[in-house]
Scaffold this motif. Structure first.
Motif: not given
Length: 350
Positions: A32, A36, A39, A298
């Motif tokens: 993640n 992302t 995150f 996500t």
């Protein structure tokens, strides 16, 4: 430090019950972080903490709570398939009573009392009538959805009570109240099962109920207690879920949460055959499932593939936790020159 001294320590580390679940959770969080941006960032807005990590804990709180109850049931050698129905009934009762003008204390009290009675029902079916746990709880799993639908009248009940909203969607001391509630429940469970003889007695019942009975342990009482506790956890989780949205859906609330709870317990290293259990492992297992769901959303992966990714991760963790599987991998990686038989053959030739 030489390799020979390092190998036993490495083997002990990788053989620890929590090593592979924690490793998989760390890898999911790392994925993640890579895909992302921000995150791991946590921000404060109006005195409240926000961020992806907070969201994982917030949305995973009901699952963690249900999984704690499931851990105690599985430790006694049983299983509870009715926790999803209990979640639906608890939320439906609370919202129905609030919508009828009853106070918050009455609504929550009735919902919790009903959850305790449902757990007691399951425990008595297993201990007094001798019904297999999977069958006994399957009865309530099927009938419970119908009960929740009767309470809601087949409709989604919506309420507007900010006090009720506090349970699953409110904040206290900057943190979501549901996270604090789960932390308190976990702490109490740890104290009762690890600082008293209760946990050891439950493990002995799960290991061999008949032998425990012969040495004077009231196995039936402990089994009923485990189911009552599981019902309580599911009931409070139902309050969290319904209060977060200020609505009760008897059909969808808690749907399949029993399977996620069982997976969380298994991922944490507790055997379905009963006996020794790990509360910390259960929490990590629940966080793995919630983090995986967050990762899928996500990353823009279609939600319909969520179950496929869950199955893959669960299979991977279970294989890594299996001593037999790790032993097979070790034998394949071991060079032929290290084989004891080969070494003896070489000495004979010399």
């Amino acid at each position: 430090m030489n390799r020979t001294a390092l190998s036993p320590r490495l083997a002990a580390l990788t053989g620890h019950q929590l090593f592979w679940p924690v490793t998989v959770l760390a890898l999911l969080l790392l994925a993640n972080v890579i895909f992302t941006r921000g995150f791991l960032s946590i921000r404060i807005e109006q005195g409240h903490l926000y961020g992806s990590l907070i969201d994982i804990l917030l949305f995973g709180a009901p699952l963690i709570l249900v999984a704690l109850g499931m851990t105690m049931v599985i430790a006694t050698g049983g299983v509870d398939l009715s926790v999803g129905a209990t979640v639906a009934i608890s939320g439906a009762l609370a919202c129905h009573l609030i919508s009828q003008g009853h106070g918050l204390a009455v609504a929550v009290g009735v919902a919790v009392a009903a959850s305790l009675l449902l757990g007691l029902w399951n425990g008595l079916l297993v201990t007094r009538l001798g019904i297999q746990p999977i069958i006994a709880t399957l009865i309530l799993m099927v009938a419970g959805r119908g009960i929740a639908q009767l309470i809601t009248g087949g409709q989604i009940i919506t309420v507007n009570d900010q006090g009720y909203k506090m349970i699953g969607g409110g904040y206290w001391l900057g943190l979501p109240f549901s996270i604090i509630l789960v932390a308190v429940a976990l702490a109490v469970t740890v104290v009762l099962t690890r600082r008293t003889a209760l946990g050891l007695l439950m493990e002995s019942v799960g290991g061999n109920a008949e032998a425990s009975r012969l040495v004077g342990i009231r196995s039936s009482g402990l089994i009923v207690l485990a189911y009552v506790f599981c019902g309580l956890c599911a009931g409070v989780a139902g309050l969290m879920i319904s209060s977060n949205t200020l609505s009760a859906d008897g059909n969808q609330a808690g749907l399949w949460i029993e399977l996620d709870a069982i997976l969380a317990v298994v991922l944490g290293g507790t055997a379905l055959t009963g006996g020794r259990f790990s509360l910390a492992g259960t929490v990590v297992g629940a966080l793995i499932i919630q983090t995986l769901n967050t990762t899928i959303y996500t990353a823009g992966i279609p939600p319909r593939t969520t179950l496929v990714f869950e199955a893959a991760v669960v299979t991977l963790v279970c294989l890594l936790q299996s001593p037999a599987f790790r032993a097979k991998l070790g034998r394949r990686r071991r060079p032929a020159s290290a084989s004891p038989v080969t070494a003896v053959q070489q000495e004979v030739k010399v």
